[in-house]
Enzyme design. Structure first.
Site, mmCIF file in Angstrom:
data_model
loop_
_atom_site.group_PDB
_atom_site.id
_atom_site.type_symbol
_atom_site.label_atom_id
_atom_site.label_comp_id
_atom_site.label_asym_id
_atom_site.label_seq_id
_atom_site.Cartn_x
_atom_site.Cartn_y
_atom_site.Cartn_z
ATOM 1 N N SER A 60 -35.097 32.786 96.118
ATOM 2 C CA SER A 60 -36.320 32.233 95.631
ATOM 3 C C SER A 60 -36.802 30.949 96.554
ATOM 4 O O SER A 60 -37.785 30.727 96.698
ATOM 5 C CB SER A 60 -36.206 31.835 94.087
ATOM 6 N N ARG B 194 -45.174 48.202 91.618
ATOM 7 C CA ARG B 194 -44.786 47.527 90.624
ATOM 8 C C ARG B 194 -46.154 46.634 90.184
ATOM 9 O O ARG B 194 -47.143 46.503 90.906
ATOM 10 C CB ARG B 194 -44.068 46.247 91.196
ATOM 11 N N SER C 40 -43.104 34.292 83.834
ATOM 12 C CA SER C 40 -42.741 34.862 85.084
ATOM 13 C C SER C 40 -42.950 33.477 86.044
ATOM 14 O O SER C 40 -43.909 33.199 86.301
ATOM 15 C CB SER C 40 -43.684 35.806 85.366
ATOM 16 N N GLN D 96 -43.076 34.105 89.225
ATOM 17 C CA GLN D 96 -43.800 34.493 90.466
ATOM 18 C C GLN D 96 -45.306 34.289 89.989
ATOM 19 O O GLN D 96 -45.959 33.770 90.645
ATOM 20 C CB GLN D 96 -43.291 36.104 90.578
ATOM 21 N N ASP E 101 -32.310 38.473 86.805
ATOM 22 C CA ASP E 101 -31.904 39.080 88.052
ATOM 23 C C ASP E 101 -30.350 39.629 87.932
ATOM 24 O O ASP E 101 -29.758 40.340 88.747
ATOM 25 C CB ASP E 101 -31.947 38.651 89.363
ATOM 26 N N LYS F 38 -39.046 45.956 87.693
ATOM 27 C CA LYS F 38 -38.276 45.116 88.991
ATOM 28 C C LYS F 38 -38.343 46.103 89.961
ATOM 29 O O LYS F 38 -38.974 47.129 89.905
ATOM 30 C CB LYS F 38 -36.739 44.460 88.549
ATOM 31 N N ARG G 45 -34.509 48.905 85.910
ATOM 32 C CA ARG G 45 -33.152 48.546 85.726
ATOM 33 C C ARG G 45 -32.477 48.810 84.417
ATOM 34 O O ARG G 45 -31.436 48.998 84.462
ATOM 35 C CB ARG G 45 -32.984 46.949 85.959
ATOM 36 N N ARG H 196 -29.708 45.187 93.706
ATOM 37 C CA ARG H 196 -28.955 44.534 92.551
ATOM 38 C C ARG H 196 -28.331 45.471 92.134
ATOM 39 O O ARG H 196 -27.145 45.660 91.520
ATOM 40 C CB ARG H 196 -29.828 43.614 91.668
HETATM 41 C C1 S3P Z 1 -38.498 35.340 91.276
HETATM 42 C C2 S3P Z 1 -38.805 35.249 89.992
HETATM 43 C C3 S3P Z 1 -38.448 36.479 88.947
HETATM 44 C C4 S3P Z 1 -37.001 37.205 89.758
HETATM 45 C C5 S3P Z 1 -37.340 37.470 91.356
HETATM 46 C C6 S3P Z 1 -37.583 36.152 92.180
HETATM 47 C C7 S3P Z 1 -39.161 34.223 92.058
HETATM 48 O O1 S3P Z 1 -39.344 37.465 88.830
HETATM 49 O O2 S3P Z 1 -36.978 38.414 88.992
HETATM 50 O O3 S3P Z 1 -36.374 38.092 91.769
HETATM 51 O O4 S3P Z 1 -38.738 33.924 93.180
HETATM 52 O O5 S3P Z 1 -40.250 33.640 91.742
HETATM 53 P P1 S3P Z 1 -40.325 36.909 87.617
HETATM 54 O O6 S3P Z 1 -40.609 35.698 87.701
HETATM 55 O O7 S3P Z 1 -41.602 37.692 87.767
HETATM 56 O O8 S3P Z 1 -39.462 37.407 86.352
#
Ligand code: S3P
Length: 423
Positions: A17, A116, A159, A161, A307, A334, A338, A382
């Site tokens: 990240s 996704r 989230s 992201q 994760d 994901k 999973r 993973r």
């Molecule tokens: C991440 C946020 C997570 C995680 C991903 C990396 C990031 O996803 O599962 O591997 O770097 O912001 P979500 O925030 O969508 O759950």
């Protein structure tokens, strides 16, 4: 087949990240950014390549990068689509950043990424006046750069992201944006932005405010080791009898350290040796095998270990009693579903796992025994690494389909694991 003992000290690669974000913030800053311990995995290299395609000069020296920033609106249109490969983080964060640029972009990805959901970023970015076109909310996505305005957004899901996509868009918007999260998700974007431009961000409780119009200044970043990669060694060390592993300089951001709390809840023999330095918190972690109690993971716990659920499901098979995971429906969208995949694949090794709509119920304490040796990672890194650790515990050899997907986050995983095997 004898169960091996794992012993030794290991440095797992840089945090995925933080590595993505180091390139993104470095590119839109003014001046140079240097990055130490960048994660050279397929996902992060997809981000690196995309920024090169948009005119960013990035020098690579082993795991260190030097990025020449061009400012918030200095990126250039790419002459071809930006290939996000398997990386949801690259896709969603870039969607946010590109929505407010002065040019159009196209994002594409592999088969898994193209399944996704992207509606979760398209919705808030559209409210900001972004134009993001993706049939059915899936890649490929065309982004028409627009002048954006700020919004107040209450996120329906926790989230990082989505939150980061909005933050990046908000930096290019004409007015202030506020974001409210239902639960705290990883905060690397906020932490990094605070370094690059303290005036741009304010945080009060669960509400983040982005003040646009302030330039970002290049920084020196040291990426901690990825706790999500360390997780596989923490689990292996906890369950392979006689094992003792130290993992150095692991990022222990409180929005990511759920697995540490679960190991403690289980009574695992874990020593945390914190490293005193500014920036993202880090620690050396030492895990020793020993008896484990079952765990209970609820919705509020999920963001900090989202994760790590596949690895934790394997860990639960070694704890006498019933472990539960609930509020984890996000796991279904994901790199694979999973919850379904971990149930079917660990089930092939005799694990007693019941799949629930939002989680898992794992009855542990019995040794794993191969019932079907043909395991499938479903192209999910993973899952592949979890199965690799599980394969050390069983009585017969197994095969793992598509295990080269480990390169998405940890290309040297098998190598590193092999160096720890003592018997
Ligand atoms: C991440 C946020 C997570 C995680 C991903 C990396 C990031 O996803 O599962 O591997 O770097 O912001 P979500 O925030 O969508 O759950």
């Amino acid at each position: 087949m004898a169960i091996p003992i794992l012993k030794g000290t290991i440095q797992v690669p840089g945090d995925k990240s933080i590595s993505h974000r180091s390139i993104i913030f470095g590119a839109i800053a003014e001046g140079q950014t240097t990055v130490k311990n960048f994660l050279r995995s397929n996902d992060c290299l997809a981000t690196l390549e995309a920024f090169r395609q948009m005119g960013i000069h990035i020098e690579e020296n082993g795991n260190n990068l030097t990025i020449d920033g061009v400012g918030l609106l200095g990126l250039q249109a790419s002459s071809k689509p930006l290939d996000m490969q398997n990386s949801g983080t690259s896709t969603r964060l870039l969607a946010g950043l590109l929505a407010g640029q002065h040019f159009d972009s196209q994002l594409i990805g592999d088969a898994s990424l193209s399944k996704r959901p992207m509606g979760r970023v398209i919705d808030p970015l559209s409210e900001m006046n972004g134009i993001l076109l993706a049939e059915d909310g899936h890649l490929p996505m065309t982004i028409h750069g627009e002048v954006l305005h700020g919004i107040h957004y209450r996120m329906p899901i926790a989230s990082a992201q989505v939150k980061s996509a909005i933050i990046l868009a908000a930096l290019t918007a004409q007015s202030e944006t506020t974001i409210e999260e239902p639960l705290p998700s990883r905060d690397h974007s906020e932490t990094m932005l605070k370094f690059f431009s303290p005036e741009s961000i304010e945080k009060t409780g669960q509400t983040i405010t982005i003040h646009p119009g302030h330039p970002l200044q290049g920084q020196q970043i040291e990426v901690p080791a990825d706790i999500s990669s360390a997780a596989f060694f923490l689990v292996a060390g906890a369950i392979l009898p006689g094992s003792k592993i130290t993992i150095e300089k692991v990022g222990l951001n409180p929005t990511r350290d759920g697995i540490v709390r679960i190991l403690q809840q289980m009574g695992a023999d874990l020593t945390i040796d914190r490293i005193d330095q500014p920036g993202e918190p880090m620690a050396n972690l030492t895990i020793k095998a020993g008896p484990l109690e079952p765990f209970h993971i609820e919705a509020a716990d999920i963001p900090a270990l989202v994760d790590e659920v596949p690895a934790l499901a394997l860990l639960a098979t070694a704890a006498e009693g019933v472990s539960t995971i609930s509020g984890a429906e996000e796991l279904r969208v994901k790199e694979s579903d999973r919850l379904a995949v971990i149930t079917s694949e660990l089930g092939k090794l005799g694990a007693d796992i019941e799949e629930k709509p939002d989680g898992l119920l794992i009855t542990g304490g019995k040794p794993l025994r191969v019932q079907n040796p043909d395991l499938d990672s479903f192209g999910d890194h993973r899952i592949a690494m979890t199965l690799k650790i599980a394969s050390l515990l069983v009585d017969k050899p197994v095969t793992i389909k598509d295990d080269d997907c480990m390169a998405v986050s940890y290309p040297a995983f098998v190598n590193d694991l092999t160096t720890l095997i003592k018997e």
